[in-house]
Design an enzyme around this catalytic site. Structure first.
Site, PDB file in Angstrom:
ATOM      1  N   THR A 137       0.817  -1.206   0.000  1.00  0.00           N
ATOM      2  CA  THR A 137       0.000   0.000   0.000  1.00  0.00           C
ATOM      3  C   THR A 137       0.856   1.263   0.000  1.00  0.00           C
ATOM      4  O   THR A 137       1.995   1.247   0.482  1.00  0.00           O
ATOM      5  CB  THR A 137      -0.902  -0.007   1.267  1.00  0.00           C
ATOM      6  N   ASP A 138       0.269   2.352  -0.487  1.00  0.00           N
ATOM      7  CA  ASP A 138       0.971   3.640  -0.418  1.00  0.00           C
ATOM      8  C   ASP A 138       1.025   4.168   1.020  1.00  0.00           C
ATOM      9  O   ASP A 138       1.773   5.111   1.304  1.00  0.00           O
ATOM     10  CB  ASP A 138       0.324   4.672  -1.357  1.00  0.00           C
ATOM     11  N   GLU A 139       0.223   3.582   1.914  1.00  0.00           N
ATOM     12  CA  GLU A 139       0.186   4.101   3.290  1.00  0.00           C
ATOM     13  C   GLU A 139       1.506   3.887   4.024  1.00  0.00           C
ATOM     14  O   GLU A 139       1.745   4.513   5.061  1.00  0.00           O
ATOM     15  CB  GLU A 139      -0.966   3.465   4.076  1.00  0.00           C
ATOM     16  N   TYR A 162      -2.160  -0.565  10.872  1.00  0.00           N
ATOM     17  CA  TYR A 162      -2.260  -1.217   9.553  1.00  0.00           C
ATOM     18  C   TYR A 162      -1.033  -0.906   8.702  1.00  0.00           C
ATOM     19  O   TYR A 162      -0.359  -1.815   8.200  1.00  0.00           O
ATOM     20  CB  TYR A 162      -3.536  -0.761   8.823  1.00  0.00           C
ATOM     21  N   LYS A 166       1.994  -3.353   7.263  1.00  0.00           N
ATOM     22  CA  LYS A 166       2.317  -3.519   5.842  1.00  0.00           C
ATOM     23  C   LYS A 166       3.777  -3.120   5.585  1.00  0.00           C
ATOM     24  O   LYS A 166       4.486  -3.766   4.800  1.00  0.00           O
ATOM     25  CB  LYS A 166       1.369  -2.689   4.968  1.00  0.00           C
TER      26      LYS A 166
HETATM   27  P1  NAD Z   1      -9.850  -7.452   1.805  1.00  0.00           P
HETATM   28  O1  NAD Z   1      -9.893  -7.140   3.248  1.00  0.00           O
HETATM   29  O2  NAD Z   1     -11.041  -7.170   0.958  1.00  0.00           O
HETATM   30  O3  NAD Z   1      -9.504  -9.002   1.588  1.00  0.00           O
HETATM   31  C1  NAD Z   1      -8.526  -9.652   2.306  1.00  0.00           C
HETATM   32  C2  NAD Z   1      -8.618 -11.147   2.023  1.00  0.00           C
HETATM   33  O4  NAD Z   1      -7.559 -11.810   2.729  1.00  0.00           O
HETATM   34  C3  NAD Z   1      -9.928 -11.783   2.477  1.00  0.00           C
HETATM   35  O5  NAD Z   1     -10.399 -12.674   1.505  1.00  0.00           O
HETATM   36  C4  NAD Z   1      -9.533 -12.525   3.752  1.00  0.00           C
HETATM   37  O6  NAD Z   1     -10.354 -13.656   4.030  1.00  0.00           O
HETATM   38  C5  NAD Z   1      -8.099 -12.921   3.437  1.00  0.00           C
HETATM   39  N1  NAD Z   1      -7.304 -13.131   4.641  1.00  0.00           N
HETATM   40  C6  NAD Z   1      -7.174 -12.288   5.698  1.00  0.00           C
HETATM   41  N2  NAD Z   1      -6.385 -12.825   6.625  1.00  0.00           N
HETATM   42  C7  NAD Z   1      -5.965 -14.021   6.136  1.00  0.00           C
HETATM   43  C8  NAD Z   1      -5.114 -15.032   6.627  1.00  0.00           C
HETATM   44  N3  NAD Z   1      -4.519 -14.937   7.833  1.00  0.00           N
HETATM   45  N4  NAD Z   1      -4.885 -16.130   5.870  1.00  0.00           N
HETATM   46  C9  NAD Z   1      -5.485 -16.253   4.654  1.00  0.00           C
HETATM   47  N5  NAD Z   1      -6.329 -15.321   4.148  1.00  0.00           N
HETATM   48  C10 NAD Z   1      -6.557 -14.226   4.884  1.00  0.00           C
HETATM   49  O7  NAD Z   1      -8.575  -6.702   1.242  1.00  0.00           O
HETATM   50  P2  NAD Z   1      -8.360  -5.909  -0.128  1.00  0.00           P
HETATM   51  O8  NAD Z   1      -8.924  -4.544   0.003  1.00  0.00           O
HETATM   52  O9  NAD Z   1      -8.776  -6.780  -1.235  1.00  0.00           O
HETATM   53  O10 NAD Z   1      -6.765  -5.764  -0.116  1.00  0.00           O
HETATM   54  C11 NAD Z   1      -5.950  -6.809  -0.652  1.00  0.00           C
HETATM   55  C12 NAD Z   1      -4.499  -6.426  -0.473  1.00  0.00           C
HETATM   56  O11 NAD Z   1      -4.238  -5.199  -1.144  1.00  0.00           O
HETATM   57  C13 NAD Z   1      -4.067  -6.201   0.974  1.00  0.00           C
HETATM   58  O12 NAD Z   1      -2.775  -6.724   1.137  1.00  0.00           O
HETATM   59  C14 NAD Z   1      -4.063  -4.691   1.125  1.00  0.00           C
HETATM   60  O13 NAD Z   1      -3.124  -4.288   2.097  1.00  0.00           O
HETATM   61  C15 NAD Z   1      -3.643  -4.260  -0.260  1.00  0.00           C
HETATM   62  N6  NAD Z   1      -4.121  -2.938  -0.702  1.00  0.00           N
HETATM   63  C16 NAD Z   1      -5.446  -2.616  -0.642  1.00  0.00           C
HETATM   64  C17 NAD Z   1      -5.882  -1.398  -1.142  1.00  0.00           C
HETATM   65  C18 NAD Z   1      -7.337  -1.006  -1.119  1.00  0.00           C
HETATM   66  O14 NAD Z   1      -7.671   0.133  -1.454  1.00  0.00           O
HETATM   67  N7  NAD Z   1      -8.266  -1.893  -0.770  1.00  0.00           N
HETATM   68  C19 NAD Z   1      -4.964  -0.488  -1.676  1.00  0.00           C
HETATM   69  C20 NAD Z   1      -3.598  -0.841  -1.685  1.00  0.00           C
HETATM   70  C21 NAD Z   1      -3.194  -2.075  -1.214  1.00  0.00           C
HETATM   71  O1  DAU Z   2      -4.195   3.955   0.336  1.00  0.00           O
HETATM   72  C1  DAU Z   2      -4.388   2.567   0.241  1.00  0.00           C
HETATM   73  C2  DAU Z   2      -5.267   2.089   1.387  1.00  0.00           C
HETATM   74  O2  DAU Z   2      -6.582   2.550   1.101  1.00  0.00           O
HETATM   75  C3  DAU Z   2      -5.258   0.576   1.539  1.00  0.00           C
HETATM   76  O3  DAU Z   2      -3.955   0.163   1.891  1.00  0.00           O
HETATM   77  C4  DAU Z   2      -6.259   0.128   2.612  1.00  0.00           C
HETATM   78  O4  DAU Z   2      -6.309  -1.285   2.667  1.00  0.00           O
HETATM   79  C5  DAU Z   2      -7.630   0.662   2.227  1.00  0.00           C
HETATM   80  O5  DAU Z   2      -8.566   0.325   3.230  1.00  0.00           O
HETATM   81  C6  DAU Z   2      -7.570   2.176   2.038  1.00  0.00           C
HETATM   82  O6  DAU Z   2      -7.323   2.842   3.297  1.00  0.00           O
HETATM   83  P1  DAU Z   2      -8.097   4.185   3.710  1.00  0.00           P
HETATM   84  O7  DAU Z   2      -8.058   4.316   5.164  1.00  0.00           O
HETATM   85  O8  DAU Z   2      -7.650   5.330   2.880  1.00  0.00           O
HETATM   86  O9  DAU Z   2      -9.586   3.779   3.188  1.00  0.00           O
HETATM   87  P2  DAU Z   2     -11.036   3.974   3.843  1.00  0.00           P
HETATM   88  O10 DAU Z   2     -12.031   3.592   2.790  1.00  0.00           O
HETATM   89  O11 DAU Z   2     -11.163   3.355   5.173  1.00  0.00           O
HETATM   90  O12 DAU Z   2     -11.106   5.551   4.031  1.00  0.00           O
HETATM   91  C7  DAU Z   2     -10.932   6.436   2.936  1.00  0.00           C
HETATM   92  C8  DAU Z   2     -11.003   7.843   3.483  1.00  0.00           C
HETATM   93  O13 DAU Z   2     -12.341   8.110   3.916  1.00  0.00           O
HETATM   94  C9  DAU Z   2     -10.121   8.077   4.689  1.00  0.00           C
HETATM   95  O14 DAU Z   2      -9.605   9.414   4.646  1.00  0.00           O
HETATM   96  C10 DAU Z   2     -11.065   7.922   5.877  1.00  0.00           C
HETATM   97  C11 DAU Z   2     -12.390   8.421   5.320  1.00  0.00           C
HETATM   98  N1  DAU Z   2     -13.604   7.794   5.850  1.00  0.00           N
HETATM   99  C12 DAU Z   2     -13.659   6.436   5.880  1.00  0.00           C
HETATM  100  C13 DAU Z   2     -14.796   5.800   6.345  1.00  0.00           C
HETATM  101  C14 DAU Z   2     -14.863   4.281   6.410  1.00  0.00           C
HETATM  102  C15 DAU Z   2     -14.664   8.578   6.246  1.00  0.00           C
HETATM  103  O15 DAU Z   2     -14.609   9.812   6.185  1.00  0.00           O
HETATM  104  N2  DAU Z   2     -15.787   7.942   6.707  1.00  0.00           N
HETATM  105  C16 DAU Z   2     -15.900   6.575   6.778  1.00  0.00           C
HETATM  106  O16 DAU Z   2     -16.960   6.074   7.238  1.00  0.00           O
END
Ligand code: NAD
Ligand code: DAU
Length: 358
Positions: A137-139, A162, A166
């Site tokens: 992630t970019d975080e 989180y 990562k």
């Molecule tokens: P998600 O939470 O939707 O899915 C996570 C999946 O991993 C689920 O299917 C869960 O059952 C599985 N999982 C969790 N713990 C596990 C374990 N111990 N063993 C096996 N499986 C397990 O996540 P996502 O949003 O699809 O993100 C996927 C990946 O991408 C993550 O590594 C996250 O850090 C990264 N990422 C997400 C975003 C985003 O915006 N969602 C952005 C950048 C990077």
């Molecule tokens: O940047 C990549 C990341 O983006 C991934 O690594 C994470 O897995 C993914 O969950 C996401 O993280 P964020 O914290 O940015 O996403 P989230 O959807 O939780 O929140 C997006 C923005 O919106 C953040 O500034 C918090 C805000 N927010 C979120 C929720 C859930 C609100 O204002 N209200 C809300 O109810």
């Protein structure tokens, strides 16, 4: 790179993992695909409806931290490629309960690295040149002020449990490249949105609440900025890095699409008003917006410099934000059964009957 691979996708029942499994089935139908997922609350077998088990696809319910299960899988399936999505992914949950983030994101990644190292340093050639692609992630880079972008050389500065977990896993992945020569790659991506996203994340949460006439919680002043990327574009970038990236390198992936949260929320409200008409109250859905207490340690701004992946691998996003949001709203409107099963919890009953509780 050789044509046929045996790919272990971890977390393939989550949001991005499921989109990636679908992309691979479509683009690389000759690759054998093993989906290892523990089916936590975020794992949903319904995300893979229509993908059936057979010669080219197998689902395994297991924890990435279960060394015996993972090592057995590497040996039995002769895995030559890992695309590691599995993680605890929600920042708010990491604030209220960080332990699972340490266990899965750090120890789980370590367990996978060890299994790959042992398997790939053993005797016998692999069917294909091994690759271990870690999805991050970019975080990990922390928070930006008004100016600047995250590049691959930006110093790590994670600020939530989180992002710290990562960042730790990224460091382990790099250590395995430098120490053992494991052919690792890392992608650091910005915020994804699109089909199958669990309605705890901003966009699907707002969509669901707005359709139910519930309040729309916006943290703090709503002016935090995220760089939004359509999930299909992210999955295509992952495939490019997997096939053509250089081991030992990281690739930033972003949408070049910075938006304040309040802009995103109002856009979703306006699209729903257009699609569904005004609610019975006669008020626009914007009237549901409620500013609430800020997230602890809330990062202010993320923005990606994606020059490397564009120049070296020729990838750039195809889906603009307005188009992507319209597509996402339409997907959620057309898949209300999926949403209902997630919201009432019945998506888990389905897998409990198949695989038992854990
Ligand atoms: P998600 O939470 O939707 O899915 C996570 C999946 O991993 C689920 O299917 C869960 O059952 C599985 N999982 C969790 N713990 C596990 C374990 N111990 N063993 C096996 N499986 C397990 O996540 P996502 O949003 O699809 O993100 C996927 C990946 O991408 C993550 O590594 C996250 O850090 C990264 N990422 C997400 C975003 C985003 O915006 N969602 C952005 C950048 C990077
Ligand atoms: O940047 C990549 C990341 O983006 C991934 O690594 C994470 O897995 C993914 O969950 C996401 O993280 P964020 O914290 O940015 O996403 P989230 O959807 O939780 O929140 C997006 C923005 O919106 C953040 O500034 C918090 C805000 N927010 C979120 C929720 C859930 C609100 O204002 N209200 C809300 O109810």
């Amino acid at each position: 790179m050789q044509k046929t691979r045996t790919v272990l996708v971890t977390g393939g029942c989550g949001f991005i993992g499921a989109n990636f499994v679908r992309l691979l089935r479509d683009r690389r139908p000759d690759w054998r695909l093993i989906n290892l997922d523990r089916l936590t609350y975020a794992g949903n077998l319904n995300n893979l409806d229509g993908i059936d088990e057979g010669a080219e696809y197998r689902f395994v319910r297991a924890d990435i931290g279960d060394a015996a299960a993972v090592e057995e899988l590497f040996a039995a399936e002769r895995i030559d490629t890992v695309v590691h999505f599995a993680a605890e992914s929600h920042v708010d949950r990491s604030i209220t309960g960080p332990a699972a983030f340490i266990t899965t994101n750090i120890v789980g990644t370590f367990t996978l690295l060890e299994a790959a190292r042992k398997s790939w340093s053993g005797e016998g050639p692999q069917a294909a040149a091994p690759r271990f692609l870690h999805i991050s992630t970019d975080e990990v880079y922390g928070s930006l002020g008004a100016e600047g972008y995250f590049s691959e050389t930006t110093a790590y500065d994670p600020r939530s449990p989180y992002s710290a977990s990562k960042a730790s896993s990224d460091h382990l992945v790099n250590a395995y490249f430098h120490t053992y020569g494991l052919p690792t790659l890392i992608t650091n991506c910005s915020n994804n949105y699109g089909p199958y996203q669990f309605p705890e994340k901003l966009i699907p949460l707002i969509l669901h609440n707005a359709m139910q006439g519930k309040s729309l919680p916006v943290y703090g002043d709503g002016r935090n900025i995220r760089d939004w990327l359509y999930v299909g574009d992210h999955c295509e970038a992952v495939l490019e890095v997997l096939e053509r990236g250089e081991p030992g390198r990281s690739y930033n992936i972003g949408g070049n699409n910075e938006k304040m949260n309040i802009e995103v929320v109002t856009l979703v409200c306006d699209i729903l008003d257009r699609r569904l008409g005004l609610p019975a109250t006669g008020m626009t859905r914007r009237s549901l917006i409620t500013f609430v207490k800020d997230r602890l340690g809330h990062d202010r701004r993320y923005a990606i410099d994606a020059t490397r992946i564009r120049e070296e691998l020729g990838w750039q996003p195809k889906v603009g934000f307005e188009q992507g949001i319209e597509m996402t709203v339409d997907w959620y409107l057309a898949n209300q059964d999926w949403v209902a099963a997630v919201v009432d919890g019945s998506y888990q009953e389905y897998y409990r009957t198949m695989y038992g509780a854990h």
